[in-house]
Every structure is written in C-alpha cells, then in structure tokens.
Motif scaffolding. Structure first.
Motif, short mmCIF file in Angstrom:
data_model
loop_
_atom_site.label_atom_id
_atom_site.label_comp_id
_atom_site.label_asym_id
_atom_site.label_seq_id
_atom_site.Cartn_x
_atom_site.Cartn_y
_atom_site.Cartn_z
N GLU A 82 0.82 -1.21 0.00
CA GLU A 82 0.00 0.00 0.00
C GLU A 82 0.86 1.26 0.00
OE1 GLU A 82 -3.34 0.68 -0.27
OE2 GLU A 82 -3.50 -1.42 -0.81
N GLN A 83 2.16 1.10 0.07
CA GLN A 83 3.06 2.24 0.05
C GLN A 83 3.13 2.84 -1.35
OE1 GLN A 83 4.39 3.34 2.96
NE2 GLN A 83 3.16 1.69 3.82
N CYS A 84 3.16 4.17 -1.42
CA CYS A 84 3.29 4.81 -2.73
C CYS A 84 4.45 5.80 -2.74
CB CYS A 84 1.99 5.48 -3.14
SG CYS A 84 1.45 6.82 -2.07
N GLY A 85 5.25 5.82 -1.69
CA GLY A 85 6.39 6.72 -1.65
C GLY A 85 5.93 8.16 -1.85
N ASP A 86 6.68 8.91 -2.64
CA ASP A 86 6.31 10.29 -2.90
C ASP A 86 5.63 10.45 -4.26
OD1 ASP A 86 8.49 9.83 -4.50
OD2 ASP A 86 9.57 11.64 -3.92
N HIS A 87 5.12 9.36 -4.79
CA HIS A 87 4.43 9.41 -6.09
C HIS A 87 3.08 10.12 -5.96
CE1 HIS A 87 6.93 6.82 -8.66
NE2 HIS A 87 7.28 6.26 -7.52
N ARG A 88 2.78 10.97 -6.93
CA ARG A 88 1.50 11.67 -6.98
C ARG A 88 1.05 11.89 -8.42
NH1 ARG A 88 2.25 10.20 -2.65
NH2 ARG A 88 2.28 11.33 -0.70
N ASP A 89 1.78 11.37 -9.37
CA ASP A 89 1.56 11.68 -10.78
C ASP A 89 0.69 10.62 -11.46
OD1 ASP A 89 1.78 13.11 -13.12
OD2 ASP A 89 3.93 12.82 -13.37
N VAL A 90 1.27 9.49 -11.87
CA VAL A 90 0.55 8.46 -12.61
C VAL A 90 0.61 7.14 -11.84
CG1 VAL A 90 0.43 7.12 -14.75
CG2 VAL A 90 1.10 9.54 -14.83
N LEU A 91 -0.55 6.54 -11.64
CA LEU A 91 -0.66 5.22 -11.02
C LEU A 91 -1.24 4.26 -12.05
CD1 LEU A 91 -0.69 3.24 -8.59
CD2 LEU A 91 -2.96 4.13 -8.03
N ILE A 92 -0.52 3.17 -12.31
CA ILE A 92 -1.05 2.09 -13.15
C ILE A 92 -1.41 0.96 -12.20
CG2 ILE A 92 -0.59 0.46 -15.00
CD1 ILE A 92 1.49 2.45 -16.10
N ASN A 93 -2.70 0.67 -12.11
CA ASN A 93 -3.18 -0.33 -11.16
C ASN A 93 -3.38 -1.68 -11.83
OD1 ASN A 93 -4.11 -1.43 -8.74
ND2 ASN A 93 -6.23 -1.06 -9.34
N LEU A 94 -2.63 -2.67 -11.37
CA LEU A 94 -2.80 -4.06 -11.80
C LEU A 94 -3.28 -4.93 -10.65
CD1 LEU A 94 0.43 -4.52 -13.98
CD2 LEU A 94 -1.86 -3.85 -14.72
#
Length: 141
Positions: A82-94
């Motif tokens: 569930e961690q996403c780090g500092d990402h806030r741009d594009v999420l590709i969910n598989l």
C-alpha cells in the motif's frame, strides 16, 4: 484525481497486459511523468520487474522496485504494498483491489485484458470509481 482511464485490450494473455503497461509507463516517463505500477504481491512485482527490463524492445525503460535504495532513482517504480512513496503523478493499477492511496494521483490507469478474473475485478473497480463520482474514460485498443 483528475483522470481515470481504462485501457481495454482485445487479448486475454497476461503478457499482453504487461507489454502494454511497459509501453504506457515508457510513454508517460518520456513525457516527464513519474509512474507507480501497483501489483498484488512480491512475486508479481519480481515478474513485472523482469518483464520491464526486456520491454519495450525498441528502447530502455529505467525502473526499480519502490524502496529499492540500491538501484538508481527512476521515474517508473513498482510496488506490491500500500506504500506509494512520494508518487502523486501516474498510477497504473494491476491489483485485484483499488489501492487505498489512488486519490493522491493525478492520473490512474487500469489495464484490462479479456481474462475472466481481470474482467471481474476491473468491473468492480469501474463501479467503485463511478459510484464516487470520478469521471472514467474507456479506450478500446
């Protein structure tokens, strides 16, 4: 969240899904976006990591597993948590579930293949997003 896209592939092969994810992540990274690819478990993360080293065949897609401080920083990262780090741009969910942090991203991509289990989970994801008022776009490929 600005945008949710469902990319509908005609194939039922898992490799087709991963191949498209590689192309999509590569395109987004070339446009200056940071990309997080979410998968269900460590085995899938490892398999996708290996696949991305070989794809796309005509270019090189620098990437790493989220939190892998031994690897150089990369615009594309893979997470199996569930961690996403500092990402806030594009999420590709598989993932089979909608990631709890999906609202933090500017764009969300769901990649659909014609496999029964993938169709079932992506229909559930579509209903989830629509019921919460998010605009959802379909792109038949």
């Amino acid at each position: 969240m600005n945008r949710i896209d469902f990319y509908i592939l005609p194939s039922d092969a898992p490799e087709a899904r991963w191949h498209f994810v590689g192309r999509l992540a590569d395109k987004a990274a070339r446009l200056g976006h940071r990309v997080l690819i979410a998968v269900d478990n460590a085995e899938q993360a490892q398999a996708l990591d290996e696949h991305l080293w070989a794809q796309p065949e005509d270019s090189f897609l620098p990437h790493r597993r989220l939190g892998d401080t031994d690897a150089p920083a990369a615009a594309v990262e893979i997470t199996d948590s569930e961690q996403c780090g500092d990402h806030r741009d594009v999420l590709i969910n598989l993932r089979t579930a909608v990631p709890s942090h999906f609202e933090q991203f500017e764009r969300l991509a769901e990649v659909v293949i014609q496999a029964p289990e993938v169709l079932k989970t992506t229909r559930e994801h579509f209903s989830f997003y629509k019921s919460r008022g998010y605009p959802v776009r379909h792109q038949q490929l």
